[in-house]
Design an enzyme around this catalytic site. Structure first.
Site, PDB file in Angstrom:
ATOM      1  N   LYS A  22       0.908   2.639  -8.904  1.00 20.05           N
ATOM      2  CA  LYS A  22       1.255   3.796  -8.065  1.00 20.05           C
ATOM      3  C   LYS A  22       1.654   4.981  -8.945  1.00 20.05           C
ATOM      4  CE  LYS A  22       5.028   3.182  -5.607  1.00 20.05           C
ATOM      5  NZ  LYS A  22       6.132   4.124  -5.889  1.00 20.05           N
ATOM      6  N   SER A  23       2.421   4.710  -9.993  1.00 25.45           N
ATOM      7  CA  SER A  23       2.903   5.785 -10.873  1.00 25.45           C
ATOM      8  C   SER A  23       1.747   6.511 -11.555  1.00 25.45           C
ATOM      9  CB  SER A  23       3.853   5.213 -11.936  1.00 25.45           C
ATOM     10  OG  SER A  23       4.979   4.639 -11.341  1.00 25.45           O
ATOM     11  N   ARG A  27       0.134  10.487 -10.536  1.00 29.22           N
ATOM     12  CA  ARG A  27       0.017  11.516 -11.574  1.00 29.22           C
ATOM     13  C   ARG A  27      -1.419  12.020 -11.680  1.00 29.22           C
ATOM     14  NH1 ARG A  27       4.417   8.710 -12.461  1.00 29.22           N
ATOM     15  NH2 ARG A  27       6.104   9.474 -13.823  1.00 29.22           N
ATOM     16  N   ARG A  98      17.464  12.455   0.220  1.00 30.89           N
ATOM     17  CA  ARG A  98      17.237  12.310  -1.225  1.00 30.89           C
ATOM     18  C   ARG A  98      17.139  13.695  -1.856  1.00 30.89           C
ATOM     19  NH1 ARG A  98      12.627   7.794  -2.076  1.00 30.89           N
ATOM     20  NH2 ARG A  98      13.319   8.018  -4.241  1.00 30.89           N
ATOM     21  N   ASP A 290      13.168  -0.105 -11.964  1.00 27.72           N
ATOM     22  CA  ASP A 290      12.496  -0.676 -10.798  1.00 27.72           C
ATOM     23  C   ASP A 290      12.416  -2.202 -10.831  1.00 27.72           C
ATOM     24  OD1 ASP A 290      12.123   1.662  -9.430  1.00 27.72           O
ATOM     25  OD2 ASP A 290      10.070   1.980 -10.104  1.00 27.72           O
TER      26      ASP A 290
END
Length: 409
Positions: A22-23, A27, A98, A290
């Protein structure tokens, strides 16, 4: 949907294909939006990535990214430089709690037009895209690396590039290095030295396909399974030894539990081997927060005390993960102490029965606790939350002899 989970099989084996990171995917999607010559393969099928894709393709004024925190940060920067575009960027109830103030302040110092629609410092925010001329910005580095990465990703599209000065200790350095390496792989020149990041301006990029490595955070649940099992052999694809992801530290950490990692051309083989496990696990997870939930539950299952530090960013995730971990672990009979930055587990030898684990709209709460089904049957509420990052999670666990009974009670 709730699930009852159990597994009487202590010798596990299987081949699992895990979706793209996902990261990395998120990006690359921002870069592709700025430079359409880029192509992406093995893109994540997570909800977060889908929401980001939908936002980038939408021409609407209201952009709702639901629970996707990365998308909120990255799109705040992206829309700030989208000349002639005006959007209101919002999300779920938790997303409106957040903070985005540090990123918004940094962008405003560069000339961006951003206003809060409701509460100061929090989404929803109204963004009027414009050309930003300021080529230097200062940012606190100890809150969220996503703020820094958001600025790095738009930097090559700025006329003069961008110099980012970081104040204080840098949190989650591997994620910043990941962003820099992805920029370089795409053809952008950049540097990260000490407290300064410099990204050079880039008018256009050559046509290129960039492959996304599979997600190491998702691999953590199989490391946990291997550690808890009597014996295990898992082949996970697609992974590489020179990973950009900070969570690849799993391979070293889980060695302490007898889980050995063999790197092949596009996969890893996890094998549980006989041996001692740590009397007490101590890890600083500042660069890989994480995996904290996974590690804590692994230690709970193995009756191993642990002390995990570097966890201050967990307070502002999908939920306050430290408080959530304490609450849910203690349902099983163990004790947990948390501070703003740490978690200490004092496990009990006996597991409470008929436990229901709450997930707090947090995908990692559901997935981190799932391997505990090897030790004791229990229920996970709102289990479909896994789709945020790993939609096929429960199906993959079924392949490993897990009994998954769905219910709506």
């Amino acid at each position: 949907m709730n699930v009852k989970i159990s597994n009487a099989e202590k010798n596990l084996s299987g081949n699992i294909k895990i979706t793209g990171s996902k990261s990395e995917s998120n990006r690359l999607l921002i870069l592709q939006a700025l430079y359409p010559t880029l192509r992406i393969s093995n893109l994540s099928n997570s909800d977060d990535t889908k929401y980001l894709q939908q936002a980038l393709q939408s021409e609407a004024e209201l952009i709702d990214i639901h629970h996707a925190g990365t998308a909120m940060r990255f799109l705040t920067a992206y829309y700030a430089i989208a000349e002639g575009r005006e959007v209101v960027l919002t999300g779920s109830k938790r997303m409106t709690e957040r903070p985005v103030k540090l990123l918004v302040d940094a962008l405003k110092s560069m000339g961006a037009e951003i206003a809060y629609e409701e509460n100061e410092g929090y989404p929803p925010i109204r963004i009027k895209g414009k050309k930003l001329d300021v080529a230097k910005v200062c940012l606190r580095a100890n809150i969220s690396s996503q703020y820094i990465s958001a600025l790095m990703l738009i930097a090559p599209a700025l006329e003069n590039g961008l110099e980012i000065k970081l104040k204080g200790d840098v949190t989650s350095t591997p994620y910043i290095k990941m962003t820099l390496q992805i920029l370089k792989r795409a053809g952008v020149k950049g540097f990260f030295n000490g407290d300064t990041i410099i990204i050079e301006p880039t008018q256009e990029l050559p046509e290129k396909e960039l492959a996304v490595e599979s997600d190491w955070s998702s691999a953590s649940y199989f490391y946990s399974l291997a550690a808890i099992s009597d014996s295990a052999s898992f082949k996970l694809t697609t992974y590489k030894e020179d990973s950009l992801q900070g969570d690849s530290c799993l391979a070293q950490i889980y060695k302490q539990f007898g889980v050995h990692t063999t790197f092949n051309s596009d996969s890893i083989l996890l094998e549980k081997r006989p041996g001692k496990r740590p009397i007490r696990l101590e890890e600083n997870l500042q660069n890989s927060p994480d995996i904290a939930q996974t590690l804590a539950v692994t230690c709970l299952a193995l009756n191993t005390p642990c002390f995990l530090t570097g966890l201050h960013t967990l307070k502002i995730k999908e939920t306050d993960r430290l408080v959530a971990l304490k609450t849910e672990i203690e349902k099983f009979g163990s004790k947990v102490k948390v501070t703003q930055n740490s978690l200490e587990l004092l496990p009990s030898k006996d597991f409470a029965r008929e436990v229901e684990v709450a997930t707090y709209n947090d995908h990692r709460m559901a997935m981190a606790f799932a391997p505990l089904g090897l030790k004791v049957p229990f229920k996970i509420n709102d289990a479909e939350v896994v789709s945020k990052s790993y939609p096929g999670f429960w199906e993959d666990f079924k392949k490993l002899s897990f009994k998954i009974i769905k219910s709506h009670e």
